[in-house]
Design a protein around this motif. Sequence first.
Motif, short mmCIF file in Angstrom:
data_model
loop_
_atom_site.label_atom_id
_atom_site.label_comp_id
_atom_site.label_asym_id
_atom_site.label_seq_id
_atom_site.Cartn_x
_atom_site.Cartn_y
_atom_site.Cartn_z
N UNK A 12 0.85 -1.19 0.00
CA UNK A 12 0.00 0.00 0.00
C UNK A 12 0.89 1.24 0.00
N UNK A 13 0.33 2.35 -0.46
CA UNK A 13 1.08 3.62 -0.48
C UNK A 13 0.21 4.74 0.07
N UNK A 14 -0.69 4.37 1.01
CA UNK A 14 -1.55 5.37 1.65
C UNK A 14 -0.91 5.91 2.92
N UNK A 15 -1.77 6.46 3.78
CA UNK A 15 -1.29 7.13 4.99
C UNK A 15 -0.53 6.22 5.94
N UNK A 16 -0.83 4.93 5.93
CA UNK A 16 -0.11 4.01 6.81
C UNK A 16 1.26 3.64 6.27
N UNK A 17 1.50 3.96 5.00
CA UNK A 17 2.72 3.50 4.34
C UNK A 17 3.73 4.62 4.06
N UNK A 18 3.29 5.69 3.37
CA UNK A 18 4.32 6.58 2.81
C UNK A 18 5.08 7.43 3.82
N UNK A 19 4.48 7.81 4.97
CA UNK A 19 5.32 8.56 5.92
C UNK A 19 6.54 7.75 6.37
N UNK A 20 6.32 6.46 6.64
CA UNK A 20 7.45 5.59 7.03
C UNK A 20 8.40 5.41 5.86
N UNK A 21 7.83 5.24 4.67
CA UNK A 21 8.68 5.04 3.48
C UNK A 21 9.62 6.22 3.31
N UNK A 22 9.11 7.43 3.42
CA UNK A 22 9.95 8.62 3.24
C UNK A 22 10.97 8.76 4.38
N UNK A 23 10.54 8.45 5.61
CA UNK A 23 11.45 8.60 6.75
C UNK A 23 12.63 7.63 6.62
N UNK A 24 12.34 6.40 6.21
CA UNK A 24 13.41 5.41 6.08
C UNK A 24 14.31 5.72 4.89
N UNK A 25 13.70 6.17 3.79
CA UNK A 25 14.51 6.54 2.61
C UNK A 25 15.45 7.69 2.97
N UNK A 26 14.93 8.63 3.75
CA UNK A 26 15.73 9.78 4.19
C UNK A 26 16.93 9.31 5.02
N UNK A 27 16.71 8.22 5.77
CA UNK A 27 17.78 7.68 6.62
C UNK A 27 18.71 6.75 5.83
N UNK A 28 18.52 6.73 4.50
CA UNK A 28 19.45 5.99 3.65
C UNK A 28 19.05 4.55 3.38
N UNK A 29 17.87 4.14 3.82
CA UNK A 29 17.42 2.76 3.56
C UNK A 29 16.78 2.68 2.17
N UNK A 30 16.86 1.48 1.58
CA UNK A 30 16.19 1.29 0.28
C UNK A 30 14.73 0.92 0.52
N UNK A 31 13.85 1.60 -0.19
CA UNK A 31 12.41 1.43 0.08
C UNK A 31 11.63 1.20 -1.21
N UNK A 32 10.72 0.23 -1.16
CA UNK A 32 9.77 0.00 -2.25
C UNK A 32 8.36 0.15 -1.66
N UNK A 33 7.53 0.94 -2.34
CA UNK A 33 6.11 0.97 -1.99
C UNK A 33 5.36 0.28 -3.13
#
Length: 462
Positions: A12-33
Amino acid sequence: MAIQYVDLLTIGAGGGAYPAAFRLAQAGRSVIMVDPKGAMSGNCLYEGCVPSKAIRETAEIYQSQQRLAGHGLAGAISIDFTKITMHKDAVQARRYEQHAAELAAARNIKLIQGTARLLGPHEVAVNTTEGEQRFHCAQIIIASGSDIFIPPIPGVELCLTSHDLYKPDSALKTLPERLIVIGGGYIGLETATFFAALGTKVTLLQKGEQLLSGMDPGMVTLLTPLLDPAIRIRTGVDVTAVTLTPEGGRRVHYTRAEETDTLDGDVVLMAVGRRPVIPVGTTEIGIAVTRKGIDVGPSLQTVHPHIYACGDVNGRVPLFHAAVRQSMVAAHNILGGNIPLDYADFNHVPTTVFTLPAAAYVGLTPALAEAQGIKLRTGRYDFAEDSRAQILERMEGGIQLFFAADSLRLLGGWVVGIDAGQLIGQIGTAAAHGLTAYDLARFADQHPMSAEGIGKAARSLF
Ligand code: ADP
């Protein structure tokens, strides 16, 4: 097929997903939504909060103008429903563009249009139009949201759903003369008030005796008499079938107090609830699922500490802003090595029923307090005495604050009427951070704004 390795995959890429996705990507982790819509925001933007409020706010402006016209302050105005839906579509398009730009600007993060299923505790398969992709994921957030529940009633396909009403390029482009709403939950009741304000003859059929079942009956009792009296509300109704009339309209068949009857309308909205969407493979890997959704506690972790379930899919507080906060909790716990260092507070999430007028609540309210044996003291403020409400000729309703009887700590509150959705956030912040009636009474909130009623409600205790 090559397996791709990622730090985080969100289903999913809704409210439960994308805030974490962006936070982790910002911290240098690789993220797929992964999301079948191929866009961020989930159902909130597609068919929920944003489009329904685009219609609501326009209806409220129209209602306000009519009220002013009634006071001789404005002339007659007319409203064009087709243009309202175009405005709704334009807001949705603008927000989709905004999210696409945010995604394009982010590093370490990719959104795949597809449907995900769990193959194992670290393995996810994604079905796309170009075939299947496989991922090994250090962490997974299940944020697949919820979907409209369609009851097995004959002729249900003749009804519209909130999805049909609010999705981009929605199914209803002209204002129906007669609307029948099946379901007196917040989606049904909100929609009933928007259309009634725009001039549709609305009848709402509710199965139980109370509208907004599950919400505090005290608040519902305050709200109900403030709704447009032109809305016909019938409770205790069991809808048995929907058929076509000879003229091509809709006929709703129902039983009430053991009598059968029918009701004709041009459009029928079926709004009898939402259900969590559980990705295929969830229970197979040992994750517990109840009727409400995936079973998680405040850390949002499932039985597998690296698999989280955020948002509507866990059924705890199925609201977009709750999903966003839960997503951030999951992100913090992932950054903490899947050992919880952050917790979601499920008890202080403001909830607004965006009817015209609105009702909003947060925290502990009297029915819940009574069930838990907690003694309350109530601070009250009536909008009849509020300067802003008087200026706008909207004096119905008021604010009630619920304090612990011994410490006068704010435990919860509700607002019915003007600015309800705004005021409840301030009350929620105060309750979530343990403020007391003394703290609220000492704060000089703005005059002439409705928020000054919060301090006045607190002062009403002394
Ligand atoms: P929440 O606010 O709880 O995140 P939303 O309904 O806003 O919920 O978003 C959930 C999103 O998840 C929706 O866009 C939905 O289409 C998507 N979704 C549902 N099932 C799957 C799945 N199996 N794989 C990928 N995405 C999914």
